[in-house]
Design an enzyme around this catalytic site. Structure first.
Site: not given
Length: 372
Positions: A28, A128, A156, A161, A163, A214, A217, A228, A232, A353
């Site tokens: 990232i 996060k 955000e 990601a 959105l 890929g 994880e 995860d 969120k 991504g």
């Protein structure tokens, strides 16, 4: 130029937002650096980046010095990583308008947020850990943003990601709406698995294929255990006014208890033997009712309840029509839902991504550069 013109010019000048990227060599972080280089925006200057081994100070694009500056690399020594002084040095001075773009997933880095925000530095991040972690630390960060001279905290990319989930929730609340429920497919990985798998093949085979491509994880348990998604869900709840912690979220893990503590190779070798028959049975049962399985997170704000689970949805439901690694969130509020004689608000798009996540972070940086 007259003195009045000079004063007006000085008043209209706004110092560029100096951006320092933590985790700048990761997927990232490197995508963000590339975007900032390929699509520069006036008023934003990337001054440096770092990882756990070294830091890089980039040449200033706003320097009035006729001598061309060079990129300089500093190797960290021992346990000492980057410091606030190092970041300030990259920015030329500590009073600069500074934004930390934390593209790591580090708990330790997020421990710095309160200090950065308190001194007026901004934070834009997909990490996060802080906004889903301990409530005390989270509240300290929020209080810092509300203090005199406090920095702004933009998050955000911590859900979906790139959105516009967090910004939408904030806009809804800021305009007087009230969030009732949020539910959806929060994980790109889990979306891919259940969009691909229809029960006609072993579930473990799909997981193995996704790992090889890929999509998961390195250890698929980090996706399959639901944590995860739980993070969120906590973030979505807090942004909606429900102050819960991870411990308050009911999580249905798809990792068998007997495989929680084995190494990754043994997990992959034994996973099918333990789960395939059970998962196939659930898929068949759902199909007999005309339904499909989706791994979802839900928040009920009024009931104070949050959960992560594998659930059934009719084939006509929006959650059933996903493709690839798309995320989808259904937000019901006082305006958007039965109370407002409306349908719920739907947000859908790529949920994973490096490029789309980095774009979300860059969007936050752009917003920070324009904020007063």
């Amino acid at each position: 130029m007259s003195s009045s013109s000079s004063s007006a010019a000085a008043a209209s000048y706004q110092e560029p937002l100096k951006v320092f990227v933590v985790g700048g060599t990761g997927l990232i972080g490197s995508a963000l650096l590339d975007m900032m280089k390929q699509s520069p925006i006036p008023g934003i200057e990337c001054v440096g980046y770092c990882n756990s081994r070294f830091g890089v100070k980039l040449p200033s694009s706003s320097s009035n010095n006729d001598e061309e500056e060079e990129e300089t690399t500093t190797a960290w020594k021992g346990d000492v990583k980057f410091t606030d002084e190092y970041i300030a040095n990259c920015c030329a001075r500590q009073s600069s308008n500074i934004c930390i773009a934390d593209c790591s997933a580090s708990e330790g880095v997020s421990d710095n947020y309160h200090g950065w925000l308190s001194r007026g530095w901004h934070v834009a991040t997909p990490n996060k850990k802080a906004n889903s972690g301990p409530l005390k630390r989270y509240q300290q960060c929020i209080d810092a943003t509300r203090s005199d001279g406090g920095g702004k905290w933009y998050v955000e990319s911590t859900i979906g990601a790139g959105l516009p989930v967090v910004s939408t929730l904030r806009t809804l609340l800021a305009t007087g709406d009230e969030v009732r429920t949020i539910r959806g497919v929060f994980s790109g990985t889990m979306s891919f698995l259940f969009n691909t798998w229809d029960g006609s093949s072993p579930f473990s085979q799909i997981v193995s294929q996704a790992k090889g491509a890929g999509y998961t994880e390195p250890d698929p348990r980090d996706d399959l255990n639901g944590m995860d998604v739980a993070r969120k869900v906590v973030i979505a709840a807090r942004e909606s006014g429900l102050m819960i912690s991870l411990e308050d979220v009911s999580v249905e893990s798809l990792v068998p208890r007997e495989l929680e503590d084995v190494d990754a190779d043994e997990f992959m070798a034994r996973f099918g033997d333990v789960v395939d028959a059970r998962m196939t049975a659930r898929s068949v049962e759902a199909a007999t009712r005309g339904n499909v399985l989706r791994f979802v997170g839900e928040v009920d704000v009024r009931a104070g309840r949050a959960e992560v689970k594998l659930a059934e949805f009719p084939k006509t439901h929006p959650f059933a029509g996903l493709s690839g690694a798309d995320n989808i969130l259904e937000i019901e509020t006082r305006r958007y839902g039965p109370e407002g004689s409306s349908t719920p608000l739907i947000i859908r798009g790529p949920g994973a991504g490096a490029a789309v996540t980095a774009a979300g972070v860059y969007g936050d940086i752009v917003a920070l550069s324009k904020a007063k």
